[in-house]
Enzyme design. Structure first.
Site, PDB file in Angstrom:
ATOM      1  N   LYS A  14       0.815  -1.214   0.000  1.00 59.34           N
ATOM      2  CA  LYS A  14       0.000   0.000   0.000  1.00 59.34           C
ATOM      3  C   LYS A  14       0.849   1.264   0.000  1.00 59.34           C
ATOM      4  O   LYS A  14       0.546   2.217  -0.708  1.00 59.34           O
ATOM      5  CB  LYS A  14      -0.934   0.043   1.225  1.00 59.34           C
ATOM      6  N   ARG A  89      -9.603   1.538   9.342  1.00 63.01           N
ATOM      7  CA  ARG A  89      -9.224   0.141   9.493  1.00 63.01           C
ATOM      8  C   ARG A  89     -10.312  -0.669  10.179  1.00 63.01           C
ATOM      9  O   ARG A  89     -10.117  -1.852  10.446  1.00 63.01           O
ATOM     10  CB  ARG A  89      -7.974   0.079  10.372  1.00 63.01           C
ATOM     11  N   ARG A 128      10.605  -7.427   4.005  1.00 65.07           N
ATOM     12  CA  ARG A 128      10.663  -6.057   4.511  1.00 65.07           C
ATOM     13  C   ARG A 128      11.329  -6.024   5.892  1.00 65.07           C
ATOM     14  O   ARG A 128      12.061  -5.093   6.224  1.00 65.07           O
ATOM     15  CB  ARG A 128       9.248  -5.474   4.587  1.00 65.07           C
ATOM     16  N   ARG A 134      11.458  -3.093  11.019  1.00 67.33           N
ATOM     17  CA  ARG A 134      10.298  -2.615  11.763  1.00 67.33           C
ATOM     18  C   ARG A 134      10.018  -3.556  12.913  1.00 67.33           C
ATOM     19  O   ARG A 134      10.040  -4.767  12.761  1.00 67.33           O
ATOM     20  CB  ARG A 134       9.070  -2.568  10.834  1.00 67.33           C
ATOM     21  N   ARG A 145      -1.402  -9.379  12.786  1.00 67.68           N
ATOM     22  CA  ARG A 145      -1.889  -8.228  12.014  1.00 67.68           C
ATOM     23  C   ARG A 145      -2.801  -8.684  10.874  1.00 67.68           C
ATOM     24  O   ARG A 145      -3.793  -8.037  10.564  1.00 67.68           O
ATOM     25  CB  ARG A 145      -0.709  -7.423  11.469  1.00 67.68           C
TER      26      ARG A 145
HETATM   27  P1  ADP Z   1       0.649  -2.457   7.662  1.00 68.01           P
HETATM   28  O1  ADP Z   1      -0.117  -1.958   6.479  1.00 68.01           O
HETATM   29  O2  ADP Z   1       1.839  -3.261   7.283  1.00 68.01           O
HETATM   30  O3  ADP Z   1      -0.211  -3.117   8.693  1.00 68.01           O
HETATM   31  P2  ADP Z   1       0.792   0.200   8.818  1.00 68.01           P
HETATM   32  O4  ADP Z   1       1.987   1.030   8.754  1.00 68.01           O
HETATM   33  O5  ADP Z   1      -0.392   0.619   8.015  1.00 68.01           O
HETATM   34  O6  ADP Z   1       1.299  -1.243   8.391  1.00 68.01           O
HETATM   35  O7  ADP Z   1       0.302   0.021  10.330  1.00 68.01           O
HETATM   36  C1  ADP Z   1       1.174  -0.427  11.340  1.00 68.01           C
HETATM   37  C2  ADP Z   1       0.483  -0.391  12.696  1.00 68.01           C
HETATM   38  O8  ADP Z   1       0.076   0.959  12.995  1.00 68.01           O
HETATM   39  C3  ADP Z   1      -0.794  -1.201  12.821  1.00 68.01           C
HETATM   40  O9  ADP Z   1      -0.534  -2.568  13.085  1.00 68.01           O
HETATM   41  C4  ADP Z   1      -1.459  -0.490  14.021  1.00 68.01           C
HETATM   42  O10 ADP Z   1      -0.857  -0.854  15.245  1.00 68.01           O
HETATM   43  C5  ADP Z   1      -1.122   0.961  13.768  1.00 68.01           C
HETATM   44  N1  ADP Z   1      -2.189   1.624  12.973  1.00 68.01           N
HETATM   45  C6  ADP Z   1      -2.062   2.125  11.715  1.00 68.01           C
HETATM   46  N2  ADP Z   1      -3.228   2.643  11.282  1.00 68.01           N
HETATM   47  C7  ADP Z   1      -4.135   2.451  12.274  1.00 68.01           C
HETATM   48  C8  ADP Z   1      -5.519   2.734  12.424  1.00 68.01           C
HETATM   49  N3  ADP Z   1      -6.240   3.304  11.446  1.00 68.01           N
HETATM   50  N4  ADP Z   1      -6.117   2.396  13.595  1.00 68.01           N
HETATM   51  C9  ADP Z   1      -5.435   1.819  14.588  1.00 68.01           C
HETATM   52  N5  ADP Z   1      -4.131   1.502  14.501  1.00 68.01           N
HETATM   53  C10 ADP Z   1      -3.473   1.800  13.364  1.00 68.01           C
END
Ligand code: ADP
Length: 192
Positions: A14, A89, A128, A134, A145
């Site tokens: 994404k 989300r 990654r 990370r 996740r």
């Molecule tokens: P990925 O797409 O690999 O899951 P992101 O960078 O989008 O990685 O998100 C990493 C983490 O950030 C999530 O696992 C969560 O803990 C937090 N996070 C991101 N966006 C949200 C959201 N909209 N609501 C709650 N937590 C979020």
């Protein structure tokens, strides 16, 4: 096109596609994950609140996330529109976003859901993990996740199908192939 939402499992690519779409449309790409990571790196209050949840692969609480998004959408560079990556989300967050967009007078133009099969996603995340280190890219946290994605985020796709806003993108193949598919969808949506 000014308001675009990008959905897809962790590891779907994404972030990469978000910056390409944003560049093409001339709008900022807003990634909640990136904002949380930047806050963690800077040691801010939001960063401190988010860290433990992110490390476990759980959602950061809505009270933190929704307020952060609301503030970000009010920034001057978002006045002409934005692409959201990683938000909403959950269906609850989608409802909150609906109210924020009503206040801003900006309807959603399109929701893109990048679909990639599970084995591919895990393979990409493991790769990654080696490159970016990370803290949430360990295998058990990744699996969690993905589970959370299935439980909480897939219903968001259905929510947008019901509003006739969802476009599914095949996320397999090279980064350029996926970008080409997305741009073709954006062109056809813009025409309608
Ligand atoms: P990925 O797409 O690999 O899951 P992101 O960078 O989008 O990685 O998100 C990493 C983490 O950030 C999530 O696992 C969560 O803990 C937090 N996070 C991101 N966006 C949200 C959201 N909209 N609501 C709650 N937590 C979020």
């Amino acid at each position: 096109m000014t308001v675009v939402i990008l959905l897809g499992p962790p590891g779907a690519g994404k972030g990469t596609q978000a910056s390409r779409i944003a560049e093409r449309l001339g709008i900022p790409a807003i990634s909640t994950g990136d904002i949380f990571r930047a806050n963690m790196a800077e040691g801010t209050e939001i960063g401190k609140q988010a860290q433990a949840y992110m490390d476990r692969g759980e959602f950061v609480p809505d009270s933190v996330t929704n307020a952060m998004v609301k503030a970000r959408l009010a920034a001057p560079d978002a006045a002409g529109g934005f692409l959201l990556d990683g938000y909403p989300r959950s269906v609850e967050q989608a409802h909150v976003l609906r109210d924020m967009l009503l206040d801003l007078g900006k309807p959603i133009d399109v929701v893109l859901e990048i679909q990639v099969d599970e084995d591919e996603v895990v393979a990409r995340m493991l790769k990654r993990a080696q490159e970016q280190h990370r803290t949430d890219d360990t295998e058990p946290v990744m699996r969690h996740r993905l589970e959370v994605y299935h439980q909480q985020t897939l219903p968001v796709a259905t929510y947008y199908v019901d509003q006739d806003l969802l476009e599914v993108v095949d996320g397999s193949g090279s980064i350029d192939e996926v970008t080409a598919r997305i741009f073709a969808i954006l062109d056809s949506v813009a025409k309608n």
